[in-house]
Design a protein around this motif. Structure first.
Motif, short mmCIF file in Angstrom:
data_model
loop_
_atom_site.label_atom_id
_atom_site.label_comp_id
_atom_site.label_asym_id
_atom_site.label_seq_id
_atom_site.Cartn_x
_atom_site.Cartn_y
_atom_site.Cartn_z
N GLN A 75 79.25 31.68 17.35
CA GLN A 75 79.13 31.19 15.98
C GLN A 75 77.72 30.63 15.82
OE1 GLN A 75 81.76 28.00 14.95
NE2 GLN A 75 81.14 28.00 12.82
N ILE A 76 76.95 31.26 14.97
CA ILE A 76 75.58 30.81 14.71
C ILE A 76 75.61 29.98 13.43
CG2 ILE A 76 73.23 31.53 14.21
CD1 ILE A 76 73.85 34.10 15.81
N VAL A 77 75.20 28.71 13.57
CA VAL A 77 75.26 27.82 12.42
C VAL A 77 73.90 27.64 11.75
CG1 VAL A 77 77.29 26.58 13.22
CG2 VAL A 77 75.02 25.79 13.89
N ALA A 78 72.86 28.14 12.36
CA ALA A 78 71.52 28.00 11.79
C ALA A 78 71.28 29.12 10.78
CB ALA A 78 70.47 28.06 12.89
N THR A 80 68.87 31.93 8.76
CA THR A 80 67.93 32.94 9.23
C THR A 80 66.49 32.40 9.34
OG1 THR A 80 69.31 34.71 8.37
CG2 THR A 80 67.00 35.26 8.80
N PRO A 81 65.98 31.66 8.36
CA PRO A 81 64.61 31.13 8.52
C PRO A 81 64.46 30.23 9.75
CG PRO A 81 65.29 30.93 6.24
CD PRO A 81 66.50 31.37 7.02
N TRP A 82 65.47 29.41 10.05
CA TRP A 82 65.39 28.55 11.24
C TRP A 82 65.42 29.40 12.51
CZ3 TRP A 82 63.50 23.98 11.40
CH2 TRP A 82 63.65 23.11 10.34
N LEU A 83 66.22 30.45 12.53
CA LEU A 83 66.28 31.33 13.70
C LEU A 83 64.96 32.05 13.91
CD1 LEU A 83 69.86 32.83 13.28
CD2 LEU A 83 69.11 31.12 14.95
N VAL A 84 64.35 32.51 12.83
CA VAL A 84 63.04 33.17 12.93
C VAL A 84 61.99 32.19 13.44
CG1 VAL A 84 61.18 34.26 11.60
CG2 VAL A 84 63.56 34.93 11.20
N LEU A 85 61.97 30.99 12.87
CA LEU A 85 61.02 29.97 13.34
C LEU A 85 61.23 29.66 14.82
CD1 LEU A 85 58.80 27.87 12.80
CD2 LEU A 85 60.62 26.27 12.15
N ALA A 86 62.48 29.52 15.23
CA ALA A 86 62.78 29.24 16.63
C ALA A 86 62.29 30.37 17.53
CB ALA A 86 64.28 29.03 16.82
N GLY A 87 62.51 31.60 17.12
CA GLY A 87 62.05 32.75 17.90
C GLY A 87 60.54 32.79 18.03
#
Length: 141
Positions: A75-78, A80-87
């Motif tokens: 379950q991904i709660v973040a 898409t922009p946060w996931l891209v930034l994290a990557g």
């Protein structure tokens, strides 16, 4: 710890350690994923086959696992922009640290590398700080 799985964790750790040993012993290469993937196309032609096989193994392994047990629910709660930034930040950190957690944390520490110890401690401290900030200061997730 809601889902503590000591046996599965032990087996996974042993498999990672054994595969790292095989990479160093047979190929003389470090199992640093960022380096393997980052040089997949820029490596000399005679150095690409094992890199490609490594990446394919990473992608296929969940399918093999699914043959024996159900895949864990994710379950991904973040957003898409946060996931891209994290990557992007992880990629930047891997370049800045001249390696990733697998290269430094698994391979470097097993070779008693002081540089890898410092890098791994930096990775872990930064990760703990970011999680604390995100959860308790910025109240995200």
């Amino acid at each position: 710890m809601v889902h503590f799985t000591p046996l599965e964790s032990l087996v996974g750790g042993l498999l990672i350690g054994f595969s790292t040993l095989l990479m160093i012993r047979w190929l003389g290469k470090i199992s640093g994923i960022s380096g393997i993937v980052g040089q997949l196309w820029s490596a000399p032609a005679n150095d690409r086959a094992w890199r490609f096989a490594f990446v394919v193994g990473l992608l296929v392994s969940p399918l093999v696992y699914a043959l024996f047990a159900p895949l864990p629910a994710v379950q991904i709660v973040a957003s898409t922009p946060w996931l891209v930034l994290a990557g992007v930040l992880v990629g930047f950190g891997s370049r800045l640290g001249s390696g990733c957690t697998s290269g430094h944390g698994v391979c470097g520490l097993s070779r008693l590398s002081l540089r890898s110890l410092v890098a791994t401690l930096t990775f872990m401290a930064t990760a703990m700080l970011v999680v604390w900030l995100v959860r308790h200061v910025f109240l995200i997730g």
